[in-house]
Design a protein around this motif. Structure first.
Motif, PDB file in Angstrom:
ATOM      1  N   PHE A  96     -12.724 -93.810  28.402  1.00  0.00           N
ATOM      2  CA  PHE A  96     -14.310 -94.216  27.981  1.00  0.00           C
ATOM      3  C   PHE A  96     -15.166 -94.442  28.794  1.00  0.00           C
ATOM      4  O   PHE A  96     -14.722 -93.859  30.084  1.00  0.00           O
ATOM      5  N   SER A  97     -16.262 -94.537  28.033  1.00  0.00           N
ATOM      6  CA  SER A  97     -16.935 -93.998  28.660  1.00  0.00           C
ATOM      7  C   SER A  97     -17.262 -95.748  30.004  1.00  0.00           C
ATOM      8  O   SER A  97     -17.665 -95.733  30.846  1.00  0.00           O
ATOM      9  N   ASP A  98     -16.308 -96.778  29.508  1.00  0.00           N
ATOM     10  CA  ASP A  98     -16.331 -98.294  30.844  1.00  0.00           C
ATOM     11  C   ASP A  98     -15.958 -97.632  32.048  1.00  0.00           C
ATOM     12  O   ASP A  98     -15.614 -98.669  32.680  1.00  0.00           O
ATOM     13  N   ILE A  99     -15.076 -96.771  31.998  1.00  0.00           N
ATOM     14  CA  ILE A  99     -14.912 -96.136  33.322  1.00  0.00           C
ATOM     15  C   ILE A  99     -16.450 -96.476  34.256  1.00  0.00           C
ATOM     16  O   ILE A  99     -15.644 -96.195  35.818  1.00  0.00           O
TER      17      ILE A  99
ATOM     18  N   PRO B 201     -16.032-102.446  16.671  1.00  0.00           N
ATOM     19  CA  PRO B 201     -15.647-102.011  15.073  1.00  0.00           C
ATOM     20  C   PRO B 201     -16.863-100.285  13.816  1.00  0.00           C
ATOM     21  O   PRO B 201     -16.693-100.009  13.519  1.00  0.00           O
ATOM     22  N   TYR B 202     -17.601-100.232  15.169  1.00  0.00           N
ATOM     23  CA  TYR B 202     -18.175 -98.782  14.452  1.00  0.00           C
ATOM     24  C   TYR B 202     -17.292 -97.642  14.792  1.00  0.00           C
ATOM     25  O   TYR B 202     -16.757 -97.125  14.347  1.00  0.00           O
ATOM     26  N   SER B 203     -16.570 -98.398  15.922  1.00  0.00           N
ATOM     27  CA  SER B 203     -15.333 -96.938  16.382  1.00  0.00           C
ATOM     28  C   SER B 203     -14.644 -96.536  14.806  1.00  0.00           C
ATOM     29  O   SER B 203     -14.715 -95.513  14.423  1.00  0.00           O
TER      30      SER B 203
HETATM   31  N1  LIG Z   1     -15.590 -99.715  25.031  1.00  0.00           N
HETATM   32  C1  LIG Z   1     -16.010 -98.512  24.320  1.00  0.00           C
HETATM   33  C2  LIG Z   1     -14.939 -98.004  23.691  1.00  0.00           C
HETATM   34  C3  LIG Z   1     -15.660 -96.577  22.882  1.00  0.00           C
HETATM   35  C4  LIG Z   1     -16.436 -96.472  21.747  1.00  0.00           C
HETATM   36  N2  LIG Z   1     -17.138 -95.196  21.765  1.00  0.00           N
HETATM   37  C5  LIG Z   1     -15.947 -94.884  22.401  1.00  0.00           C
HETATM   38  C6  LIG Z   1     -15.643 -93.451  21.676  1.00  0.00           C
HETATM   39  C7  LIG Z   1     -14.429 -93.146  21.438  1.00  0.00           C
HETATM   40 CL1  LIG Z   1     -14.043 -91.000  22.542  1.00  0.00          CL
HETATM   41  C8  LIG Z   1     -13.913 -94.407  22.825  1.00  0.00           C
HETATM   42  C9  LIG Z   1     -13.466 -94.737  23.194  1.00  0.00           C
HETATM   43  C10 LIG Z   1     -15.184 -95.578  22.713  1.00  0.00           C
HETATM   44  C11 LIG Z   1     -16.256 -97.499  25.599  1.00  0.00           C
HETATM   45  O1  LIG Z   1     -16.167 -96.391  26.200  1.00  0.00           O
HETATM   46  O2  LIG Z   1     -17.215 -97.274  25.208  1.00  0.00           O
END
Ligand SMILES: N[C@H](Cc1c[nH]c2cc(Cl)ccc12)C(=O)O
Ligand SMILES: Cc1cc2nc3c(=O)[nH]c(=O)nc-3n(C[C@H](O)[C@H](O)[C@H](O)COP(=O)(O)OP(=O)(O)OC[C@H]3O[C@@H](n4cnc5c(N)ncnc54)[C@H](O)[C@@H]3O)c2cc1C
Length: 534
Positions: free
Chosen positions: A62-65, A472-474
């Protein structure tokens, strides 16, 4: 070594001691984070087996990493080269709707116009057959294999980068972060991240023992009093973190915590993986994870520096391990001829509780779902943030334990719903495996949500209501990309003025065209990085 069973959690001035059993990605991410959070006020020991290998297949995140690395005060240049890391702008789904079709789940917020989601407007006035291309800039960048950074290292501007830590300011975490969608995540080799974090942790005082834990001893209250190792005697602490992977040595084997299987709703329970050496100077480094639908599951393709991580995730009810490996090798081609395959049985589901008495399971020991949306490391990161937030004060910590367990359950159950949507929502129904995805049990709440989504695209009111990492967009991306469920636009949009929506669609197309021209490919970007490093 930390011996003696003194429980000092109720004694505020004393060092707290944590024993982490297992040194894979989960074990070392936890150890490093605890040191970054508590410094010398926590005594951390990691014991890992030299015989029992850790999982490492080439992972996507995830980008959250980024909050994890920021918390550890690490820059991309500190860890990316050590982990063979590349950038990921989203997941590319191939053949889920029909052969030859693809769509993306990108890291980009979906816009809205006049109070209606752009996806709703798109259903009313599609600009092309591609929802993702019409509504997201990132889809064009993925198709054109662009990097999210310019050749000089400047990141793609999304209005969010100014929030990235300067190394000194307050650190953010997943749950607190309320900013715009960060535009990229990473691909990397998880076992190399574990290695990198071993140095990070031991440099900061983590005790590292290479040994097998052979026995887990419980006291009269059912709390772990110590663990016995083969060669290093006993280890004891106030808190034990079970990072022993699918074995779940403490949580399941010693404490007997029940496992909630997701197999009835998510039948893929096996994988065969290959790490394929690749001359990336000649092969494009796609800035996305690719998930290509197959007869009994799907194949992941994760581009790393100088290799590709790939594997077939399948349900053993439909396919044998031999057939899966054969299909994967045909899919990859001659480059994989000399590569040994790694067959993995996956335990899909979650521990009923992840924190029981003084044991917390993190990583595969706590739970896992198939890696279709790259959630494994996200689960670990989320669990670590939560254990720091609810860090135990003593044995009578029921309130904190319950809160922690609820948050882990919500994340796993929310992700379960999201993954089920991929299968029930895929148009593909050309064999028994794909036909069964349309009739198999799905969570009741998801079935109800899908009925709503047929008339109103997913929004914050209609998706799984607790935090589970996915916005929600996911859900819009999967629903409108996979194409198996018919969705109608809001009748209000037949009455509304479409001018502003048209302007927004035009803006997205123009911005995408401009960025495709301006940004380098990932290959060019990493070549420039290498040249600058010399
Ligand atoms: N927390 C979000 C989750 C998220 C938002 N868009 C995407 C796309 C993909 Cl491929 C995976 C996860 C998420 C983040 O990671 O920003
Ligand atoms: C096929 C597959 C694909 C995946 N793809 C992704 C992905 O794309 N993105 C993502 O985020 N995640 C992915 N994951 C998940 C990710 O790889 C794991 O979450 C991550 O590697 C963490 O694993 P772990 O540390 O929990 O367990 P493991 O890697 O299994 O580590 C277990 C550790 O416990 C130790 N151990 C076990 N028993 C003992 C004992 N008795 N004594 C001492 N030590 C012991 C072992 O030596 C090892 O160090 C994938 C997983 C699989 C199976």
């Amino acid at each position: 070594m930390n011996s003696g069973a003194a429980a000092n959690l109720t004694d505020p001035g004393k060092t707290k001691s944590v024993v982490i059993v297992g040194g894979g990605t989960a074990g070392w991410m936890t150890a490093a984070y605890l040191k970054a959070a508590f410094g010398d006020r926590v005594d951390v020991t990691v014991v890992e087996s030299a015989q029992i290998g850790a999982i490492g297949v080439g992972e996507a995140t995830f980008s959250d990493i980024r909050h994890f690395f920021e918390f550890l005060r690490l820059e991309e240049s500190d860890w990316m080269p050590a982990c063979n890391a590349t950038y990921k702008l989203g997941v590319r789904f191939e053949d889920w709707r029909e052969p030859g079709h693809h769509f993306y789940h990108p890291f980009e917020q979906l816009g809205s116009v006049d109070g209606f989601s752009l996806s709703d407007w798109w259903l009313r006035m599609p600009q092309s057959s591609r929802f993702d291309r019409d509504c997201f800039v990132m889809a064009a960048l993925c198709d054109a294999e662009r990097s999210p950074r310019y050749a000089d290292g400047t990141p793609l501007a999304q209005g969010v980068f100014e929030n990235v830590g300067d190394g000194q300011s307050a650190r953010s975490n997943i749950a607190e972060y309320q900013g715009a969608q960060f535009p990229y995540a990473y691909h990397f080799e998880a076992h190399l991240l574990a290695k990198f974090l071993t140095k990070y942790g031991t440099d900061r005082g983590v005790k590292h023992i290479t040994d097998n834990v052979v026995d887990v001893a419980l006291d009269h209250q059912g709390f772990v009093s110590h663990v016995n190792t083969a060669e290093n005697g006993t280890l004891s602490g106030d808190l034990y973190i079970d990072c022993t992977g699918f074995r779940a040595l403490l949580l399941k084997q010693a404490l007997g915590e029940p496992f909630v299987s997701f197999q009835d709703t998510l039948p893929n329970n096996s994988a065969v993986a290959l790490q394929v050496p690749m001359d990336m100077e000649r092969k494009a480094i796609r800035p996305c994870t690719t998930a290509t639908a197959q007869d009994a599951g799907w194949i992941w393709t994760i581009p790393l520096i100088s290799r590709i991580g790939t594997g077939y995730v399948y349900a053993d009810e439909y396919l044998s391990a031999e057939e899966a490996e054969k299909t994967l090798r045909e899919f990859v081609g001659p480059e994989a001829a000399d590569v040994q395959a790694n067959h993995i049985k996956m335990r899909i589901g979650r521990s009923e509780r992840s924190w029981v008495n003084n044991v917390v399971g993190i990583g595969l020991a706590s739970g896992f779902v198939e890696p279709l949306e790259s959630t494994g490391i996200f689960f670990i990161h989320h669990a670590i943030e939560q254990i720091v937030r609810y860090f135990p004060g003593g044995r009578d910590d029921d309130v904190r334990r319950d809160a922690y367990n609820r948050s882990i359950e919500h994340v796993m159950e929310g992700v379960r719903e999201f993954l089920c949507l991929h299968y029930v929502g895929a148009k593909r129904a050309d064999n028994r495996y794909w036909k069964d995805t349309k009739t198999r049990k799905i969570p009741d709440a998801l079935a109800e949500r899908i009925e709503i989504w047929k008339h109103k695209v997913p929004d914050s009111e209609s998706v799984y209501p607790y935090y589970h990492g996915l916005p929600p967009y996911s859900y819009n991306c999967i629903l409108l990309g996979a194409g198996g469920i018919e969705v109608k636009h809001s009748p209000a949009l037949d009455l509304a003025d479409p001018t502003a929506a048209q302007v927004e669609f035009d803006r997205i197309r123009q911005k995408a065209d401009k960025l495709v021209q301006e940004l380098p490919s990932q290959n060019e970007f990493f070549a420039a990085m290498r040249a600058n490093a010399k």
